[in-house]
Design an enzyme around this catalytic site. Structure first.
Site, PDB file in Angstrom:
ATOM      1  N   ASP A  67       0.854  -1.188   0.000  1.00 14.42           N
ATOM      2  CA  ASP A  67       0.000   0.000   0.000  1.00 14.42           C
ATOM      3  C   ASP A  67       0.890   1.239   0.000  1.00 14.42           C
ATOM      4  OD1 ASP A  67      -2.182   1.673   0.125  1.00 14.42           O
ATOM      5  OD2 ASP A  67      -2.607   1.292   2.247  1.00 14.42           O
ATOM      6  N   LYS A  68       1.545   1.471  -1.122  1.00 13.69           N
ATOM      7  CA  LYS A  68       2.557   2.528  -1.208  1.00 13.69           C
ATOM      8  C   LYS A  68       2.001   3.907  -0.882  1.00 13.69           C
ATOM      9  CE  LYS A  68       5.026   0.094  -4.924  1.00 13.69           C
ATOM     10  NZ  LYS A  68       6.266  -0.181  -4.179  1.00 13.69           N
ATOM     11  N   ASN A 113      11.868  -6.855  -7.492  1.00 14.04           N
ATOM     12  CA  ASN A 113      11.335  -5.545  -7.853  1.00 14.04           C
ATOM     13  C   ASN A 113      12.431  -4.497  -7.834  1.00 14.04           C
ATOM     14  OD1 ASN A 113      10.852  -3.130  -5.825  1.00 14.04           O
ATOM     15  ND2 ASN A 113      10.824  -5.018  -4.596  1.00 14.04           N
ATOM     16  N   PHE A 117      10.838   3.565  -5.093  1.00 15.44           N
ATOM     17  CA  PHE A 117      10.039   4.506  -4.295  1.00 15.44           C
ATOM     18  C   PHE A 117       9.058   5.311  -5.150  1.00 15.44           C
ATOM     19  CE2 PHE A 117      13.339   5.071  -0.590  1.00 15.44           C
ATOM     20  CZ  PHE A 117      13.095   3.772  -0.192  1.00 15.44           C
ATOM     21  N   ASN A 173      13.267   3.804   6.293  1.00 16.11           N
ATOM     22  CA  ASN A 173      13.718   2.850   5.276  1.00 16.11           C
ATOM     23  C   ASN A 173      14.995   3.354   4.617  1.00 16.11           C
ATOM     24  OD1 ASN A 173      14.060   1.001   3.244  1.00 16.11           O
ATOM     25  ND2 ASN A 173      12.085   1.340   2.269  1.00 16.11           N
ATOM     26  N   SER A 176      16.334  -0.071   1.006  1.00 18.83           N
ATOM     27  CA  SER A 176      15.924  -0.464  -0.340  1.00 18.83           C
ATOM     28  C   SER A 176      17.139  -0.439  -1.256  1.00 18.83           C
ATOM     29  CB  SER A 176      14.859   0.490  -0.881  1.00 18.83           C
ATOM     30  OG  SER A 176      14.658   0.272  -2.267  1.00 18.83           O
ATOM     31  N   ASN A 178      16.981  -0.037  -4.428  1.00 18.75           N
ATOM     32  CA  ASN A 178      16.553   0.531  -5.705  1.00 18.75           C
ATOM     33  C   ASN A 178      16.643   2.043  -5.798  1.00 18.75           C
ATOM     34  OD1 ASN A 178      15.840  -2.100  -6.634  1.00 18.75           O
ATOM     35  ND2 ASN A 178      13.979  -1.974  -5.396  1.00 18.75           N
ATOM     36  N   THR A 179      17.182   2.690  -4.760  1.00 17.59           N
ATOM     37  CA  THR A 179      17.478   4.122  -4.801  1.00 17.59           C
ATOM     38  C   THR A 179      18.972   4.296  -4.632  1.00 17.59           C
ATOM     39  OG1 THR A 179      15.314   4.770  -3.895  1.00 17.59           O
ATOM     40  CG2 THR A 179      17.127   6.353  -3.673  1.00 17.59           C
ATOM     41  N   LYS A 218      14.594   0.137   9.425  1.00 16.52           N
ATOM     42  CA  LYS A 218      14.535  -1.045   8.565  1.00 16.52           C
ATOM     43  C   LYS A 218      15.877  -1.242   7.875  1.00 16.52           C
ATOM     44  CE  LYS A 218      11.612  -3.382   5.159  1.00 16.52           C
ATOM     45  NZ  LYS A 218      10.316  -3.319   4.428  1.00 16.52           N
ATOM     46  N   ASN A 247      14.809  -5.952   4.762  1.00 14.96           N
ATOM     47  CA  ASN A 247      14.356  -5.581   3.427  1.00 14.96           C
ATOM     48  C   ASN A 247      14.735  -6.699   2.451  1.00 14.96           C
ATOM     49  OD1 ASN A 247      13.473  -3.946   1.187  1.00 14.96           O
ATOM     50  ND2 ASN A 247      13.981  -2.143   2.388  1.00 14.96           N
ATOM     51  N   GLY A 298      10.282 -13.834   3.499  1.00 16.46           N
ATOM     52  CA  GLY A 298      10.064 -15.229   3.187  1.00 16.46           C
ATOM     53  C   GLY A 298       9.047 -15.949   4.032  1.00 16.46           C
TER      54      GLY A 298
END
Length: 367
Positions: A67-68, A113, A117, A173, A176, A178-179, A218, A247, A298
């Site tokens: 639920d971004k 993924n 963000f 966070n 991640s 991906n940034t 996180k 993460n 997992g």
């Protein structure tokens, strides 16, 4: 119950006919309609947990990333989750990385993924969540930094200030993959600066609002023992309220779907379980028995959830498991945990936290 499970499986198969990101968007749209997904929440006081002024009816939450934009927290709570976490939310709206950026590895029950963000930004998400705030329930806000921000700690300060009056808790966070540069904030010097500033912002808001919003950190599973030790020492010294472990991973364990495995991004789902659980146990041993920890990574059913608890988690989160098992997994996990409480003769699930920590903490994060 059997008819409901059949219906849920049919719905899941229909979603899997869509491209992964399209399936996710369709699920959000469905939940926004208010139509009830057939679920039977488990209610048992032995599963409850208290964190400050927050009451968790059961330990299982929906992880950030689903639920971004804070669109469906109440639908998630109605499905039987004990809490939900919105985000990751950044100060300015951003589109994230180019599509395709979500890859379903069905044979592995995993997802890769590289969203980056993508979200509506502070103002829109805040206004959306403010409208539902008085409905209650534990709804955390996962805060992050915009890709273009140079002083990334300032974005976390901004997140705390914007959401302090409606957030049940915050998750910072910095893990991640991906940034660009985000995971660099886990290095001790950068982490100390980030946490000092973020907690100072929280404390200023506490004076205004009269409520101290818990701040959790996180972290990634892709770290060695020395870096985990540095993080643990900073968390304890600065009195961070808890940890979320972990993460996604940039590692690629042996995967059946070799074609999808080459995609860049964070890997979640069943292949993450071992690494994330080792990281969880190592952090539990480092921070001691009292710091709240949310175990993520997992969890695909009751046995995996129980293992996370006994490795050191007070609370749990999942996301990828919903992709492959649908909403039935929520009831299945909580039912299994109740059965384990009874089998072990416990008065509350929390009595099992960390009872098997050493067996997991002694394992190596490096295969």
């Amino acid at each position: 119950m059997s008819l409901i499970r059949v219906a849920n499986k049919i719905g899941l198969k229909s979603l899997h006919m869509l491209e992964p990101e399209a399936a996710h968007e369709a699920t959000i749209r469905l939940l926004k309609t208010g139509l009830s997904i057939p679920c039977f929440p488990v209610s048992d006081g032995r599963l409850s947990y208290q964190l400050g002024d927050l009451f968790f009816a059961n330990p299982l939450g929906m992880a950030a990333g689903f639920d971004k934009n804070g669109e469906v927290p109440d639908a998630l709570l109605k499905m039987g989750f004990g809490f939900a976490e919105a985000g990751t939310v950044t100060p300015k709206p951003q589109e994230g990385n180019p599509k395709p950026r979500n890859f379903r590895l069905t044979a592995d029950e995993a997802v890769i993924n590289r969203y980056g963000f993508n979200n509506d930004g502070h103002e829109m998400v805040y206004n959306r969540l403010r409208r539902r705030h008085r409905k209650g329930g534990v709804v955390g806000i996962n805060i992050g930094a915009n890709k273009a921000t140079q002083d990334k700690a300032s974005d976390y300060e901004a997140g705390v200030r914007r959401f302090a009056d409606i957030a049940s808790y915050f998750t910072v966070n910095i893990s991640s993959p991906n940034t660009p540069g985000l995971r660099d904030l886990q290095a001790r010097g950068a982490l100390s600066d980030l946490l000092v500033r973020t907690l100072a912002a929280r404390d200023e808001e506490t004076e205004k609002l009269g409520r101290r919003v818990p701040v959790l950190l996180k972290i990634a599973p892709d770290m060695g023992d020395d870096q985990l030790k540095d993080i643990a020492e900073e968390v304890m010294a600065l009195e961070v309220d808890g940890l979320v472990v972990s993460n996604t991973t940039v590692d690629r364990p042996a995967l059946k779907d070799a074609k999808q495995a080459v995609e860049a991004g964070g890997l979640s789902g069943k292949p993450l379980f071992r690494k994330s659980t080792i990281a969880l146990a190592k952090m539990r041993r480092l921070v001691g028995p009292n710091l709240p920890i949310i175990g993520v990574g997992g969890i695909d059913g009751g046995p995996a959830a129980w293992t996370k608890i006994t490795a050191g988690a007070n609370l749990l989160q999942l996301y990828t498991s919903m992709v492959f098992n649908g909403p039935d997994v929520i009831r299945d996990i909580n039912t299994y945990l109740v059965q384990q409480v009874e089998k072990q003769g416990l008065s509350n699930l929390q009595e099992a936290v960390g009872v098997n920590v050493d067996a997991w903490a002694d394992l190596s994060l490096i295969d």
